[in-house]
Design an enzyme around this catalytic site. Sequence first.
Site, mmCIF file in Angstrom:
data_model
loop_
_atom_site.group_PDB
_atom_site.id
_atom_site.type_symbol
_atom_site.label_atom_id
_atom_site.label_comp_id
_atom_site.label_asym_id
_atom_site.label_seq_id
_atom_site.Cartn_x
_atom_site.Cartn_y
_atom_site.Cartn_z
ATOM 1 N N LYS A 13 55.897 62.843 117.340
ATOM 2 C CA LYS A 13 55.358 62.969 118.700
ATOM 3 C C LYS A 13 56.450 62.788 119.755
ATOM 4 O O LYS A 13 56.496 63.516 120.732
ATOM 5 C CB LYS A 13 54.267 61.914 118.978
ATOM 6 C CG LYS A 13 53.069 61.980 118.067
ATOM 7 C CD LYS A 13 52.010 60.972 118.491
ATOM 8 C CE LYS A 13 52.476 59.515 118.461
ATOM 9 N NZ LYS A 13 52.732 58.982 117.115
ATOM 10 N N ARG A 88 45.548 55.388 121.797
ATOM 11 C CA ARG A 88 45.516 55.005 120.382
ATOM 12 C C ARG A 88 44.242 54.320 119.953
ATOM 13 O O ARG A 88 44.127 53.903 118.793
ATOM 14 C CB ARG A 88 46.680 54.074 120.060
ATOM 15 C CG ARG A 88 47.988 54.769 120.222
ATOM 16 C CD ARG A 88 49.107 53.906 119.716
ATOM 17 N NE ARG A 88 50.322 54.368 120.340
ATOM 18 C CZ ARG A 88 51.487 54.439 119.720
ATOM 19 N NH1 ARG A 88 51.614 54.044 118.491
ATOM 20 N NH2 ARG A 88 52.532 54.888 120.367
ATOM 21 N N ARG A 127 65.182 56.513 110.063
ATOM 22 C CA ARG A 127 65.261 56.726 111.516
ATOM 23 C C ARG A 127 66.047 55.631 112.234
ATOM 24 O O ARG A 127 65.904 54.456 111.943
ATOM 25 C CB ARG A 127 63.831 56.767 112.077
ATOM 26 C CG ARG A 127 63.769 56.741 113.592
ATOM 27 C CD ARG A 127 62.428 57.159 114.117
ATOM 28 N NE ARG A 127 61.444 56.089 114.134
ATOM 29 C CZ ARG A 127 60.213 56.233 114.626
ATOM 30 N NH1 ARG A 127 59.820 57.399 115.088
ATOM 31 N NH2 ARG A 127 59.383 55.225 114.615
ATOM 32 N N ARG A 157 64.655 50.197 114.844
ATOM 33 C CA ARG A 157 63.602 49.454 115.536
ATOM 34 C C ARG A 157 63.004 48.414 114.599
ATOM 35 O O ARG A 157 62.827 48.674 113.415
ATOM 36 C CB ARG A 157 62.496 50.417 115.977
ATOM 37 C CG ARG A 157 62.777 51.082 117.301
ATOM 38 C CD ARG A 157 61.878 52.258 117.558
ATOM 39 N NE ARG A 157 60.475 51.978 117.266
ATOM 40 C CZ ARG A 157 59.504 52.861 117.458
ATOM 41 N NH1 ARG A 157 59.766 54.055 117.932
ATOM 42 N NH2 ARG A 157 58.262 52.551 117.160
ATOM 43 N N ARG A 168 51.538 49.636 110.678
ATOM 44 C CA ARG A 168 51.261 50.666 111.692
ATOM 45 C C ARG A 168 50.413 51.791 111.113
ATOM 46 O O ARG A 168 49.551 52.337 111.805
ATOM 47 C CB ARG A 168 52.581 51.216 112.250
ATOM 48 C CG ARG A 168 53.174 50.296 113.311
ATOM 49 C CD ARG A 168 54.664 50.462 113.435
ATOM 50 N NE ARG A 168 55.068 51.725 113.979
ATOM 51 C CZ ARG A 168 56.239 52.308 113.745
ATOM 52 N NH1 ARG A 168 57.121 51.727 112.936
ATOM 53 N NH2 ARG A 168 56.539 53.444 114.298
HETATM 54 P P1 ADP Z 1 54.922 54.911 116.952
HETATM 55 O O1 ADP Z 1 54.074 55.987 117.539
HETATM 56 O O2 ADP Z 1 55.992 55.476 116.084
HETATM 57 O O3 ADP Z 1 54.115 53.830 116.328
HETATM 58 P P2 ADP Z 1 55.774 54.004 119.595
HETATM 59 O O4 ADP Z 1 57.168 53.865 119.998
HETATM 60 O O5 ADP Z 1 54.999 55.100 120.251
HETATM 61 O O6 ADP Z 1 55.795 54.162 118.045
HETATM 62 O O7 ADP Z 1 54.993 52.614 119.847
HETATM 63 C C1 ADP Z 1 55.524 51.394 119.394
HETATM 64 C C2 ADP Z 1 54.504 50.264 119.534
HETATM 65 O O8 ADP Z 1 54.112 50.106 120.925
HETATM 66 C C3 ADP Z 1 53.193 50.442 118.797
HETATM 67 O O9 ADP Z 1 53.278 50.119 117.431
HETATM 68 C C4 ADP Z 1 52.290 49.463 119.596
HETATM 69 O O10 ADP Z 1 52.527 48.125 119.264
HETATM 70 C C5 ADP Z 1 52.745 49.678 121.023
HETATM 71 N N1 ADP Z 1 51.942 50.724 121.697
HETATM 72 C C6 ADP Z 1 52.409 51.901 122.188
HETATM 73 N N2 ADP Z 1 51.404 52.631 122.720
HETATM 74 C C7 ADP Z 1 50.265 51.912 122.561
HETATM 75 C C8 ADP Z 1 48.884 52.108 122.875
HETATM 76 N N3 ADP Z 1 48.448 53.232 123.473
HETATM 77 N N4 ADP Z 1 48.007 51.140 122.546
HETATM 78 C C9 ADP Z 1 48.412 50.005 121.979
HETATM 79 N N5 ADP Z 1 49.678 49.748 121.630
HETATM 80 C C10 ADP Z 1 50.609 50.677 121.913
#
Ligand code: ADP
Length: 212
Positions: A13, A88, A127, A157, A168
């Site tokens: 994404k 999410r 990654r 990360r 996750r």
């Molecule tokens: P990925 O999509 O690979 O899990 P992201 O960088 O988009 O990684 O997000 C990292 C973290 O940030 C998530 O695992 C969560 O803890 C938090 N996060 C990001 N967006 C949201 C959301 N919409 N709702 C809740 N937590 C979020």
Amino acid sequence: MIIVLLGPPGAGKGTQGERLALRLGLPKIATGDVLRGAVKAGTPLGLEAKAFMDRGDLVPDAVILGIMKEALNAPENARGAILDGVVRTVPQAEGLQAALAELGKPLGAVLNFDIADGEIVSRISGRTVCDACQVPYSGKVPGDECEKHDGGRLVRRKDDEPEAVQRRLDVYRAQTAPVLTWYTAAGAPVKTIDAVGTLEQVEARALAALGR
Ligand code: ADP
């Protein structure tokens, strides 16, 4: 136009969101990047979010809804935006819908990135990201220099460690997969695209799904 990107961690994404943003001339908003920035800066938002993120858990809906509304109201996003990982949970989808209705903005598309779990684990374990601009890389090791950001160093990360990745994926299945069902039931313009392929192939599929 508002475009929502959905899909499990590691589906691409972030990378595709960046490419689509360039192609469509729209800003990209990624809650993950906003939260990591806040953690790095040590703001109250960052302090609240850090423990959830490190474990691979979702940050509470109220926090995300605040970030979402602020972003939608920002002048630079007036023409629309690409929302990467901003939605999410079902309450977040409901909150976005209410906010868009209030602003009189339509939901242009929900792009669902489809990918098998096995592929995700191998992608994430390889990654790294730039610690300054957050651009993700594959096939590079921690310590390498970012090609797009002077002085940026590549790091793994914390939530890309195997235990957090598994968490996750579980969280995605329990809390984010229902968002797709919710959008479909609400009659939203959901487009599922195959997220396995070269960057160019996946981008072409996403553009085709958007009618470009
Ligand atoms: P990925 O999509 O690979 O899990 P992201 O960088 O988009 O990684 O997000 C990292 C973290 O940030 C998530 O695992 C969560 O803890 C938090 N996060 C990001 N967006 C949201 C959301 N919409 N709702 C809740 N937590 C979020």
